[in-house]
Write a protein that holds these residues in place. Structure first.
Motif, PDB file in Angstrom:
ATOM      1  N   ALA A 148       0.909  -1.205  -0.078  1.00 29.43           N
ATOM      2  CA  ALA A 148      -0.019   0.039   0.062  1.00 29.43           C
ATOM      3  C   ALA A 148       0.661   1.290   0.024  1.00 29.43           C
ATOM      4  O   ALA A 148       0.269   2.272  -0.164  1.00 29.43           O
ATOM      5  N   GLY A 149       2.110   0.985   0.185  1.00 29.32           N
ATOM      6  CA  GLY A 149       3.025   2.290   0.148  1.00 29.32           C
ATOM      7  C   GLY A 149       3.255   2.780  -1.321  1.00 29.32           C
ATOM      8  O   GLY A 149       2.415   2.318  -2.417  1.00 29.32           O
ATOM      9  N   HIS A 150       4.227   3.609  -1.566  1.00 23.11           N
ATOM     10  CA  HIS A 150       4.301   3.943  -2.962  1.00 23.11           C
ATOM     11  C   HIS A 150       5.650   3.005  -3.358  1.00 23.11           C
ATOM     12  O   HIS A 150       6.561   2.617  -2.745  1.00 23.11           O
ATOM     13  N   SER A 151       5.417   3.059  -4.860  1.00 24.52           N
ATOM     14  CA  SER A 151       6.502   2.234  -5.533  1.00 24.52           C
ATOM     15  C   SER A 151       6.696   2.800  -7.019  1.00 24.52           C
ATOM     16  O   SER A 151       5.704   3.111  -7.481  1.00 24.52           O
ATOM     17  N   PHE A 152       7.515   2.368  -7.619  1.00 26.25           N
ATOM     18  CA  PHE A 152       7.899   2.739  -8.904  1.00 26.25           C
ATOM     19  C   PHE A 152       9.058   1.739  -9.406  1.00 26.25           C
ATOM     20  O   PHE A 152      10.094   1.394  -8.868  1.00 26.25           O
ATOM     21  N   HIS A 153       9.411   1.851 -10.907  1.00 26.50           N
ATOM     22  CA  HIS A 153      10.570   1.158 -11.403  1.00 26.50           C
ATOM     23  C   HIS A 153      11.479   2.251 -11.604  1.00 26.50           C
ATOM     24  O   HIS A 153      11.131   3.300 -12.063  1.00 26.50           O
ATOM     25  N   ALA A 155      13.132   2.640 -14.264  1.00 27.31           N
ATOM     26  CA  ALA A 155      12.883   3.153 -15.677  1.00 27.31           C
ATOM     27  C   ALA A 155      11.720   4.036 -15.779  1.00 27.31           C
ATOM     28  O   ALA A 155      11.346   4.792 -17.066  1.00 27.31           O
ATOM     29  N   GLN A 156      11.037   4.186 -14.833  1.00 24.72           N
ATOM     30  CA  GLN A 156       9.685   5.155 -14.646  1.00 24.72           C
ATOM     31  C   GLN A 156       9.797   6.042 -13.579  1.00 24.72           C
ATOM     32  O   GLN A 156       8.984   6.005 -12.602  1.00 24.72           O
ATOM     33  N   TRP A 157      11.003   6.587 -13.124  1.00 23.18           N
ATOM     34  CA  TRP A 157      11.249   7.359 -11.728  1.00 23.18           C
ATOM     35  C   TRP A 157      10.271   8.311 -11.517  1.00 23.18           C
ATOM     36  O   TRP A 157       9.776   9.079 -12.520  1.00 23.18           O
ATOM     37  N   ASP A 158       9.651   8.272 -10.465  1.00 20.43           N
ATOM     38  CA  ASP A 158       8.864   9.065 -10.161  1.00 20.43           C
ATOM     39  C   ASP A 158       9.378  10.377  -9.151  1.00 20.43           C
ATOM     40  O   ASP A 158       9.343  10.236  -7.879  1.00 20.43           O
ATOM     41  N   HIS A 159       9.785  11.530  -9.789  1.00 19.06           N
ATOM     42  CA  HIS A 159      10.685  12.549  -9.482  1.00 19.06           C
ATOM     43  C   HIS A 159       9.611  13.600  -8.451  1.00 19.06           C
ATOM     44  O   HIS A 159      10.172  13.956  -7.755  1.00 19.06           O
ATOM     45  N   ASP A 160       8.191  13.096  -8.598  1.00 28.04           N
ATOM     46  CA  ASP A 160       7.281  13.865  -7.717  1.00 28.04           C
ATOM     47  C   ASP A 160       7.298  13.348  -6.537  1.00 28.04           C
ATOM     48  O   ASP A 160       6.828  13.904  -5.287  1.00 28.04           O
ATOM     49  N   TYR A 161       7.696  12.104  -6.056  1.00 28.50           N
ATOM     50  CA  TYR A 161       7.791  11.485  -4.812  1.00 28.50           C
ATOM     51  C   TYR A 161       8.798  12.005  -3.925  1.00 28.50           C
ATOM     52  O   TYR A 161      10.101  11.664  -4.456  1.00 28.50           O
ATOM     53  N   ASP A 162       8.734  12.394  -2.922  1.00 30.02           N
ATOM     54  CA  ASP A 162       9.779  13.008  -2.047  1.00 30.02           C
ATOM     55  C   ASP A 162      10.287  12.062  -1.410  1.00 30.02           C
ATOM     56  O   ASP A 162       9.736  11.170  -0.516  1.00 30.02           O
ATOM     57  N   ARG A 164      12.803  12.114   0.795  1.00 31.11           N
ATOM     58  CA  ARG A 164      13.686  12.629   2.049  1.00 31.11           C
ATOM     59  C   ARG A 164      12.715  11.967   3.387  1.00 31.11           C
ATOM     60  O   ARG A 164      11.572  12.229   3.404  1.00 31.11           O
ATOM     61  N   GLY A 165      13.494  11.422   4.133  1.00 30.12           N
ATOM     62  CA  GLY A 165      13.034  11.118   5.368  1.00 30.12           C
ATOM     63  C   GLY A 165      11.947   9.681   5.462  1.00 30.12           C
ATOM     64  O   GLY A 165      11.655   9.334   6.247  1.00 30.12           O
ATOM     65  N   LYS A 166      12.117   9.044   4.098  1.00 34.26           N
ATOM     66  CA  LYS A 166      11.291   7.800   4.037  1.00 34.26           C
ATOM     67  C   LYS A 166      12.177   6.618   4.246  1.00 34.26           C
ATOM     68  O   LYS A 166      13.457   6.321   4.119  1.00 34.26           O
ATOM     69  N   ARG A 167      11.342   5.587   4.772  1.00 30.50           N
ATOM     70  CA  ARG A 167      12.145   4.152   4.556  1.00 30.50           C
ATOM     71  C   ARG A 167      11.876   3.656   3.253  1.00 30.50           C
ATOM     72  O   ARG A 167      10.702   3.390   2.865  1.00 30.50           O
ATOM     73  N   VAL A 168      12.954   3.322   2.545  1.00 26.61           N
ATOM     74  CA  VAL A 168      12.957   2.870   1.034  1.00 26.61           C
ATOM     75  C   VAL A 168      13.242   1.733   0.891  1.00 26.61           C
ATOM     76  O   VAL A 168      14.610   1.129   1.574  1.00 26.61           O
ATOM     77  N   ALA A 169      12.792   0.804   0.208  1.00 30.71           N
ATOM     78  CA  ALA A 169      13.493  -0.733  -0.229  1.00 30.71           C
ATOM     79  C   ALA A 169      13.801  -0.407  -1.695  1.00 30.71           C
ATOM     80  O   ALA A 169      13.139  -0.096  -2.564  1.00 30.71           O
ATOM     81  N   VAL A 170      15.034  -1.133  -2.034  1.00 32.21           N
ATOM     82  CA  VAL A 170      15.420  -1.131  -3.451  1.00 32.21           C
ATOM     83  C   VAL A 170      15.533  -2.658  -3.744  1.00 32.21           C
ATOM     84  O   VAL A 170      16.371  -3.293  -2.984  1.00 32.21           O
ATOM     85  N   ILE A 171      14.863  -3.171  -4.935  1.00 28.52           N
ATOM     86  CA  ILE A 171      15.305  -4.623  -5.212  1.00 28.52           C
ATOM     87  C   ILE A 171      15.868  -4.499  -6.370  1.00 28.52           C
ATOM     88  O   ILE A 171      15.530  -3.774  -7.431  1.00 28.52           O
ATOM     89  N   VAL A 324       8.599  -0.574   5.013  1.00 29.85           N
ATOM     90  CA  VAL A 324       8.990   0.432   4.196  1.00 29.85           C
ATOM     91  C   VAL A 324       7.810   1.273   3.564  1.00 29.85           C
ATOM     92  O   VAL A 324       6.575   1.070   3.681  1.00 29.85           O
ATOM     93  N   ASP A 325       8.176   2.679   3.441  1.00 30.83           N
ATOM     94  CA  ASP A 325       7.154   3.579   2.708  1.00 30.83           C
ATOM     95  C   ASP A 325       7.121   3.501   1.248  1.00 30.83           C
ATOM     96  O   ASP A 325       6.145   3.743   0.639  1.00 30.83           O
TER      97      ASP A 325
END
Ligand code: NAP
Length: 489
Positions: A148-153, A155-162, A164-171, A324-325
């Protein structure tokens, strides 16, 4: 009759083909592109840190050399500007039909190309220049849709998603992740890097060239050309290491291992990221920033398999749950699909998908028996692990231009490679992989049957020798019953 040509894809390949054909007097050219502008992979991939790890003096057209590259490897905006500038300078930008995603190409005495939105284009020849790295691959992880959090690939980077301060997973930890992880690691609150396989690394710091070096490139005759030749041969050395893993390949491995040891001070992390396969089997990654980024206090590398995604995170094989967020998929591309899901239908209704049911193959990666006057750029077995794909694309553009010139001279409506020629060259390509590093692990170069369908098995030089001059004896030239009318836009 002057053949009309539709080129699908306006990246480096499509632009190379358009310029080459136009230069040789082909006037009826149409460049279809799904994006709103020229650029291909360099339009779509704009993640933080996106750059080419092939030096720009080589990752550029021989006929459009720049003497003022600001650094060794150009970042994405610079490459996009370069490609669009070359297209403009050669007047092929005016051939562009943007926002046109091709759904189907069908041979009916010429090629009829249908866009997804119902438009129709016709020409006597077809160039498919959609490349190998344009369809994002999404991992098949149970519950992926439930997150339910935010996600993107990447090759389709979401520059609008900030971030900063987030818990992020990179697969994923391939060439893309290796570039964006160091860029975001300092911004996010916590970064979990999920690694399935380790990689072999070589250094790349990519600082801007000092003014004196730039002045030498710019003003001393011959230096630019020498630099390009040097980089070409450097790339060939890397290919040699991959071709000979038990001899010179060991030198590459030792170089990489000592660099990695220097960068990885922590023994546990070193063990976690150390690759367990032969040097060069997967793409060797050029980065001096990735391994240090993994050692930041807010970054953790996880090597357990991801078993499930939940609404608020990821679960791994040991049972651990990681909240993660945001999840960023650095999981690469559906490389072995080539132009699919685009449907390509040859004479008699036979589809390219049927023809390639046992794995994609094409003579020199470009021409397929049963598909007259059709050319693929950056097609099967033309990816390089140690050179510049732009160099291959130039050779391919010249090759397909020769085929169409011959057809024009002979008054033929169709030109088609002989099946026995294609079959023999495919056997030779596959045989040449024997004993190389490429055969010694699983990678995106292979299809699901294990056949290596992405890479050229040899040197750039060798491909150049084979593809530089088209042998008319390898082709049939024929009249067609119903020549296609000029393209409609
Ligand atoms: P990639 O090299 O295919 O890497 C994908 C990563 O995702 C790999 O680490 C892969 O692990 C991992 N992965 C895939 N599916 C997974 C799953 N289900 N679960 C966990 N991990 C998974 O993709 P990429 O990094 O986007 O690069 C693709 C290609 O683009 C490169 O090889 C290169 O040719 C090109 N590229 C070039 C540059 C450049 O500078 N020239 C930059 C970026 C990209 P495994 O290794 O285990 O499969």
């Amino acid at each position: 009759m002057d053949p009309s040509v539709i080129i699908v894809g306006a990246g480096f390949g499509g632009v190379a083909a358009a310029i080459e054909l136009q230069r040789h007097g082909f006037r009826d050219l149409t460049l279809l592109e799904s994006a709103p502008q020229i650029g291909g992979t360099w339009f779509h991939n704009h993640y933080p840190g996106a750059a080419c790890d092939v030096p720009s003096h080589l990752y550029s057209f021989s006929f459009a050399q720049r003497r003022d590259w600001p650094r060794l490897c150009s970042p994405q905006p610079e490459i996009l500007r370069y490609l669009q500038g070359v297209a403009r300078d050669h007047g092929v930008d005016r051939l562009l039909v943007p926002d046109t995603r091709v759904a189907r190409c069908e041979w009916d005495g010429g090629w009829t190309v249908h866009s997804e939105d119902g438009r129709r284009f016709q020409a006597s020849a077809l160039v498919i220049a959609t490349g190998q790295l344009h369809q994002p691959a999404w991992p098949n992880i149970p519950g992926r849709e439930a997150f339910a959090g935010h996600s993107f690939h990447s090759a389709q980077w979401d520059h609008d998603y900030d971030l900063r301060g987030k818990r992020v997973a990179v697969i994923g930890t391939g060439a893309s992740a290796v570039q964006f992880v160091p860029e975001i690691a300092g911004e996010v609150q916590r970064l979990l890097v999920f690694q399935r396989s380790g990689n072999w690394f070589l250094p790349r710091s990519n600082r801007p060239y000092p003014a004196a070096t730039k002045a030498v490139f710019q003003h001393v005759p011959g230096v630019q050309a020498f630099r390009r030749k040097f980089l070409f041969n450097y790339g060939e050395t890397l290919t040699m290491m991959i071709r000979h893993p038990r001899t010179i390949g060991l030198v590459g491995r030792a170089r990489s291992a000592s660099f990695m040891r220097l960068q990885l001070r922590d023994a546990a992390l070193r063990r976690a990221v150390w690759p367990d396969y032969t040097f060069g089997c997967k793409r060797v990654l050029f980065s001096s920033a990735f391994l240090p980024a993994l050692q930041r206090p807010n970054v953790q590398v996880l090597t357990e398999a991801i078993t499930e995604m939940t609404p608020d995170g990821l679960r791994t094989a040991g049972g651990g749950h990681h909240e993660v967020d945001c999840v960023i998929y650095g999981t690469g591309f559906r490389t072995t699909d080539f132009m699919f899901p685009m449907e390509v239908v040859g004479p008699g209704g036979r589809t390219l998908r049927e023809t390639w049911a046992q794995g994609a193959h094409a003579h020199l990666g470009m021409v397929v028996p049963g598909f007259p006057s059709m050319f693929v750029m950056y097609g099967p077995n033309t990816n390089t692990s140690g050179g510049s794909i732009v160099w291959y694309l130039e050779v391919q553009a010249a090759y397909l231009r020769q085929a169409l010139q011959l057809a024009r001279e002979r008054g033929a409506g169709a030109v088609e490679v002989r099946p026995e020629v294609e079959a023999a060259s495919d056997r030779a390509v596959q045989a040449r992989f024997a004993g190389t590093a490429w055969t010694q692990c699983d990678s995106w170069y292979r299809d699901e049957r294990g056949r290596i369908v992405a890479n050229w098995p040899g040197y750039m030089r060798e491909y150049g020798v084979k593809a530089r001059t088209l042998d008319p004896a390898e082709y049939t030239f024929s009249a067609v019953s119903a020549p296609a009318p000029a393209p409609s836009r």
